[in-house]
Structures are given as structure tokens and as C-alpha cells.
Motif scaffolding. Structure first.
Motif, PDB file in Angstrom:
ATOM      1  N   ASP A   1     109.151  30.909 121.722  1.00  0.00           N
ATOM      2  CA  ASP A   1     110.575  30.975 121.510  1.00  0.00           C
ATOM      3  C   ASP A   1     111.180  29.575 121.496  1.00  0.00           C
ATOM      4  O   ASP A   1     110.642  28.602 122.295  1.00  0.00           O
ATOM      5  CB  ASP A   1     111.122  31.662 122.687  1.00  0.00           C
ATOM      6  CG  ASP A   1     111.021  33.175 122.506  1.00  0.00           C
ATOM      7  OD1 ASP A   1     110.514  33.623 121.282  1.00  0.00           O
ATOM      8  OD2 ASP A   1     111.633  33.912 123.383  1.00  0.00           O
TER       9      ASP A   1
ATOM     10  N   LEU B   1     108.195  38.236 113.107  1.00  0.00           N
ATOM     11  CA  LEU B   1     107.756  37.648 114.303  1.00  0.00           C
ATOM     12  C   LEU B   1     106.320  38.556 114.494  1.00  0.00           C
ATOM     13  O   LEU B   1     105.139  37.917 114.939  1.00  0.00           O
ATOM     14  CB  LEU B   1     108.427  37.775 115.258  1.00  0.00           C
ATOM     15  CG  LEU B   1     109.715  36.542 115.486  1.00  0.00           C
ATOM     16  CD1 LEU B   1     110.735  37.183 116.814  1.00  0.00           C
ATOM     17  CD2 LEU B   1     109.277  35.474 115.102  1.00  0.00           C
ATOM     18  N   VAL B   2     106.233  39.815 114.384  1.00  0.00           N
ATOM     19  CA  VAL B   2     105.200  40.622 114.666  1.00  0.00           C
ATOM     20  C   VAL B   2     104.187  40.772 113.717  1.00  0.00           C
ATOM     21  O   VAL B   2     102.887  40.431 114.003  1.00  0.00           O
ATOM     22  CB  VAL B   2     105.821  42.134 114.796  1.00  0.00           C
ATOM     23  CG1 VAL B   2     104.664  42.961 115.081  1.00  0.00           C
ATOM     24  CG2 VAL B   2     106.758  42.168 116.168  1.00  0.00           C
TER      25      VAL B   2
ATOM     26  N   LEU C   1     113.884  40.997 124.264  1.00  0.00           N
ATOM     27  CA  LEU C   1     114.066  42.151 123.901  1.00  0.00           C
ATOM     28  C   LEU C   1     115.085  42.973 125.040  1.00  0.00           C
ATOM     29  O   LEU C   1     115.009  42.700 126.006  1.00  0.00           O
ATOM     30  CB  LEU C   1     112.695  43.009 124.152  1.00  0.00           C
ATOM     31  CG  LEU C   1     111.415  42.763 123.088  1.00  0.00           C
ATOM     32  CD1 LEU C   1     110.222  43.449 123.889  1.00  0.00           C
ATOM     33  CD2 LEU C   1     111.933  43.330 121.742  1.00  0.00           C
TER      34      LEU C   1
ATOM     35  N   ARG D   1     112.605  40.288 113.706  1.00  0.00           N
ATOM     36  CA  ARG D   1     111.782  40.755 114.565  1.00  0.00           C
ATOM     37  C   ARG D   1     110.248  41.236 113.912  1.00  0.00           C
ATOM     38  O   ARG D   1     109.131  41.002 114.337  1.00  0.00           O
ATOM     39  CB  ARG D   1     112.087  41.842 115.515  1.00  0.00           C
ATOM     40  CG  ARG D   1     110.891  42.394 116.747  1.00  0.00           C
ATOM     41  CD  ARG D   1     111.423  43.034 117.678  1.00  0.00           C
ATOM     42  NE  ARG D   1     112.275  42.189 118.512  1.00  0.00           N
ATOM     43  CZ  ARG D   1     111.854  41.201 119.356  1.00  0.00           C
ATOM     44  NH1 ARG D   1     110.522  41.287 119.616  1.00  0.00           N
ATOM     45  NH2 ARG D   1     112.750  40.497 120.250  1.00  0.00           N
ATOM     46  N   ASP D   2     110.416  41.932 112.772  1.00  0.00           N
ATOM     47  CA  ASP D   2     109.162  42.537 112.029  1.00  0.00           C
ATOM     48  C   ASP D   2     108.413  41.236 111.524  1.00  0.00           C
ATOM     49  O   ASP D   2     107.001  41.124 111.398  1.00  0.00           O
ATOM     50  CB  ASP D   2     109.743  43.382 110.851  1.00  0.00           C
ATOM     51  CG  ASP D   2     110.652  42.684 109.878  1.00  0.00           C
ATOM     52  OD1 ASP D   2     111.294  41.736 110.145  1.00  0.00           O
ATOM     53  OD2 ASP D   2     110.319  42.842 108.484  1.00  0.00           O
TER      54      ASP D   2
ATOM     55  N   HIS E   1     112.078  36.052 120.925  1.00  0.00           N
ATOM     56  CA  HIS E   1     111.384  37.326 120.971  1.00  0.00           C
ATOM     57  C   HIS E   1     112.134  38.135 122.064  1.00  0.00           C
ATOM     58  O   HIS E   1     111.692  39.146 122.666  1.00  0.00           O
ATOM     59  CB  HIS E   1     109.756  37.056 121.492  1.00  0.00           C
ATOM     60  CG  HIS E   1     109.019  36.392 120.555  1.00  0.00           C
ATOM     61  ND1 HIS E   1     108.973  35.197 120.436  1.00  0.00           N
ATOM     62  CD2 HIS E   1     108.181  37.001 119.652  1.00  0.00           C
ATOM     63  CE1 HIS E   1     108.015  34.716 119.216  1.00  0.00           C
ATOM     64  NE2 HIS E   1     107.676  35.864 118.883  1.00  0.00           N
TER      65      HIS E   1
ATOM     66  N   ILE F   1     107.319  44.039 121.013  1.00  0.00           N
ATOM     67  CA  ILE F   1     108.101  44.530 120.190  1.00  0.00           C
ATOM     68  C   ILE F   1     109.057  45.577 120.541  1.00  0.00           C
ATOM     69  O   ILE F   1     110.002  46.018 120.131  1.00  0.00           O
ATOM     70  CB  ILE F   1     107.217  45.148 119.079  1.00  0.00           C
ATOM     71  CG1 ILE F   1     106.344  46.278 119.849  1.00  0.00           C
ATOM     72  CG2 ILE F   1     106.349  44.502 118.152  1.00  0.00           C
ATOM     73  CD1 ILE F   1     105.726  47.344 118.692  1.00  0.00           C
TER      74      ILE F   1
END
Length: 264
Positions: free
Chosen positions: A96, A31-32, A124, A28-29, A122, A239
Motif C-alpha cells: 500500500d 490489484l487482485v 477492506l 481492487r480487481d 488494499h 479481496i
């Protein structure tokens, strides 16, 4: 970039922060914040002045099958080094699904790397505390005709501070009204979105989002409810998501036929 007709000669592509496994799930980090890809220097890199070689990076996704060039640059002998980096941005990874990335060196003949498969997701799970309703009745959990500020003006939703909040994050709050007291169908409104870009103070101390009466509250009259849930976006990437917060709503006054705030 079809691998079936290629003779793979270049070294495998490496991506900072991503496993070398194939397929590899992008954290995820990454992706961000985006990351850097790394292409190894080819054996045929120019050694004579004025000779050139071009690095091209291709990106392809199953749901967007056309190939996209995400990086291209031409190098000369004066730029020789063990490896060459190129950016992979959050925008490249915004959809995605499964993506395929490959680089190709081109001088006299193409020198392609193996194709790498990446998994982009992504999705969550809720990890942040639910939105709060600071003006609801502490005893029965209702916002009604006696609430201050009046229900026929607005409902205030409090987002309490979270450690992940940063200045310039975007909070997207979803609000929906229901004909039940517990935020379950049947629904009385569609899902409405409210967006807020956080200031430094709001990121540190939390903030209030106001839901206007029209058209977001008026459909709820007699022992109904509203539900709110928010998602935090950074660099356009989601996020974190909150739990869902439900509040009971009642606009009827005993002995009166018309709800406070009037009918729809």
C-alpha cells in the motif's frame, strides 16, 4: 528515472483498467488480478534490419524508494507495432502507498514517458457475514461445559458460503479471547490466525474451522468470550472481509472450583 533532468518525449503510459488521471487509484480487481501497461511506439523505432531499441519499465514507491525494473525487452524492426504491452502483476502492487511508474525507450538516446502516480490501497471494509458458532446454546449464546463437542476439546466456527468464494481462495481467520462477554478488552489471548485453502466444495457450501482448546481457549474460564473475523485472499491479495462474530464462553460448573478442562 528522475523527471527533473529528463526531456519527456514519449507518449503517456496507459494501464488497462486504470483511469488516465494522475494520480490514479488502482481498482481492487486490478490489484487482485494484475493488468497490462501500454507503451506507445516511438517515432524512432528501428526501420532497418539489425537495428534495435529497448523498452524498460521502472517502478518506484515512496516507502521503497529504490527504482525497480519490472520489465525490459529489446525489439527489432520486424516487431514494429503501434503499441507494446507489459505485465503489471499483483505482486508489483502488493504494498500500500503511492507508486510511480514510467517507461523509457532507449536506442541512441533515451526517450522517456511522463511519470505516472498510482495510489495502491488494499484496505477492506467488512462486507461478508460474520462467522457463526453452530454449537453454542441457542437460548443464552454460550459455549460451556455442556456443549458438544466439549469446550475442553475445541470450538467449531462455521463460515457460511458467499458468492465471491472461489476454489483455491485462502481464508485467514483471526481468533482472540477476552475477559468480557462482548468481545471487548481486556484481552486474554493474542490474535491467533488460522489459514485454510478452499476446495471447490468449500467455496460452494461453506466450511468449518476448528479452534483447538490449547492454547486458544484455555485462558477463557468464567463468563469470558471469543471473537472471530476472517479475510479472503486471492492471488495473495485480500479481496473481502467478514463482520466480527462473538461467542460467550464459560468453563465453570456451579459448586466446583476448577473449570472444566482444568486451569492453565
Amino acid at each position: 528515472m528522475s523527471q527533473s533532468n529528463e526531456h519527456i518525449t514519449a507518449a503517456p503510459l496507459r494501464i488497462d483498467g486504470v483511469s488516465d488521471l494522475d494520480p490514479a487509484r488502482i481498482p481492487r480487481d486490478v490489484l487482485v488480478n494484475g493488468t497490462m501497461g501500454r507503451a506507445t511506439r516511438p517515432p524512432g523505432f528501428p526501420q532497418i534490419p539489425n537495428e534495435q531499441i529497448t523498452l524498460t519499465v521502472y517502478w518506484e514507491q515512496a516507502n521503497h524508494p529504490s527504482q525497480t525494473v519490472i520489465f525490459q525487452r529489446t525489439y527489432t524492426s520486424s516487431e514494429d507495432q503501434p503499441e507494446f504491452t507489459f505485465p503489471i502483476t499483483p505482486q508489483h502492487m502488493s504494498v500500500d502507498g503511492t507508486a510511480v511508474i514510467q517507461y523509457v525507450w532507449m536506442a541512441d538516446n533515451p526517450d522517456p514517458s511522463p511519470r505516472r502516480t498510482l495510489i495502491i490501497d488494499h484496505t477492506l471494509a467488512p462486507t461478508l457475514q460474520e462467522p457463526h458458532y453452530p454449537d453454542k446454546n441457542a437460548l443464552n449464546g454460550f459455549i460451556n461445559c455442556d456443549t458438544v463437542p466439549p469446550i475442553w476439546e475445541k470450538i467449531r466456527i462455521q463460515i457460511k458460503p458467499e458468492s465471491i468464494f472461489e476454489e483455491f481462495d485462502v481464508c485467514v481467520l483471526e481468533w482472540q479471547g477476552f475477559e468480557t462477554l462482548n468481545g471487548q478488552p481486556p484481552a486474554l489471548t493474542p490474535v491467533h490466525e488460522f489459514r485454510k485453502t478452499l476446495s471447490r466444495d468449500e467455496a460452494l457450501n461453506g466450511f468449518i474451522i476448528e479452534i483447538p482448546f490449547d492454547p486458544y481457549i484455555r485462558p477463557m474460564k468464567d463468563y469470558d468470550s471469543g471473537a472471530a473475523q476472517y479475510t479472503i485472499f486471492r492471488n495473495t491479495i485480500a479481496i473481502a472481509k467478514s463482520e466480527r462474530g462473538v461467542v460467550r464462553l464459560d468453563r465453570m460448573i456451579p459448586g466446583q472450583d476448577e473449570p472444566c478442562g482444568g486451569f492453565a
